[in-house]
Design a protein around this motif. Sequence first.
Motif, short mmCIF file in Angstrom:
data_model
loop_
_atom_site.label_atom_id
_atom_site.label_comp_id
_atom_site.label_asym_id
_atom_site.label_seq_id
_atom_site.Cartn_x
_atom_site.Cartn_y
_atom_site.Cartn_z
N SER A 119 -11.57 -0.64 -2.58
CA SER A 119 -11.40 -0.36 -4.00
C SER A 119 -10.45 -1.39 -4.59
O SER A 119 -9.62 -1.96 -3.91
CB SER A 119 -10.86 1.06 -4.20
N GLY A 121 -7.87 -1.15 -6.51
CA GLY A 121 -6.46 -0.82 -6.58
C GLY A 121 -5.78 -0.66 -5.23
O GLY A 121 -4.57 -0.50 -5.17
N SER A 122 -6.52 -0.66 -4.13
CA SER A 122 -5.90 -0.39 -2.83
C SER A 122 -4.95 -1.48 -2.41
O SER A 122 -3.93 -1.22 -1.79
CB SER A 122 -6.97 -0.16 -1.76
N ASP A 124 -3.08 -3.36 -4.40
CA ASP A 124 -1.86 -3.22 -5.21
C ASP A 124 -0.99 -2.08 -4.70
O ASP A 124 0.23 -2.19 -4.69
CB ASP A 124 -2.23 -2.99 -6.68
N GLU A 125 -1.64 -0.99 -4.29
CA GLU A 125 -0.88 0.15 -3.77
C GLU A 125 -0.17 -0.22 -2.46
O GLU A 125 0.98 0.18 -2.24
CB GLU A 125 -1.80 1.34 -3.54
N ASP A 126 -0.84 -0.98 -1.63
CA ASP A 126 -0.23 -1.38 -0.37
C ASP A 126 0.99 -2.27 -0.63
O ASP A 126 2.02 -2.12 0.02
CB ASP A 126 -1.24 -2.14 0.50
N ALA A 128 2.83 -2.32 -3.27
CA ALA A 128 3.89 -1.52 -3.87
C ALA A 128 4.64 -0.73 -2.79
O ALA A 128 5.88 -0.62 -2.84
CB ALA A 128 3.31 -0.56 -4.91
N ASP A 129 3.90 -0.22 -1.82
CA ASP A 129 4.55 0.50 -0.72
C ASP A 129 5.46 -0.42 0.09
O ASP A 129 6.57 -0.06 0.47
CB ASP A 129 3.50 1.13 0.21
#
Length: 139
Positions: A119, A121-122, A124-126, A128-129
């Motif tokens: 996806s 956004g995945s 970007d989420e990684d 951010a984490d």
Amino acid sequence: MLIDTVCVALSAGGLGIALLTAYRKRFLAAARIAAYALIPIGLAMTGILDWIADLVFDPTVWLGFAVLGLSWLLFTVTRAVERRRTPEPDGGESAGRTAVRSSDGPGRRVLGRGKAKRSAGSGDEDLADIEAILKKHGI
């Protein structure tokens, strides 16, 4: 006759070691050593060693083992070839591979590496984490 003599000598030596171990007050180990020491004399008394000696020195027996080995080799090779030829249960496509129809003929497939779909956004989420973990540790 020679086999019996060797077995008696082995058993006598083992029982002598068991007695020395018992003298040192290690009775459990002495009993275990005595049990192992009695095996050769027991095998000699039952006649199993004569049967084994006849088995080892008979060329027909060795030829039989060779035939059994050849049989096992044939089973193994044919099984390996069969596994390479038959398609996998999921339709012949393993994970990460896609099947593409080729113009070479009907029913012929060309397997190529497929890209795993993610996806948007995945990623970007990684990141951010990861940034949050680095900030937590002061890096």
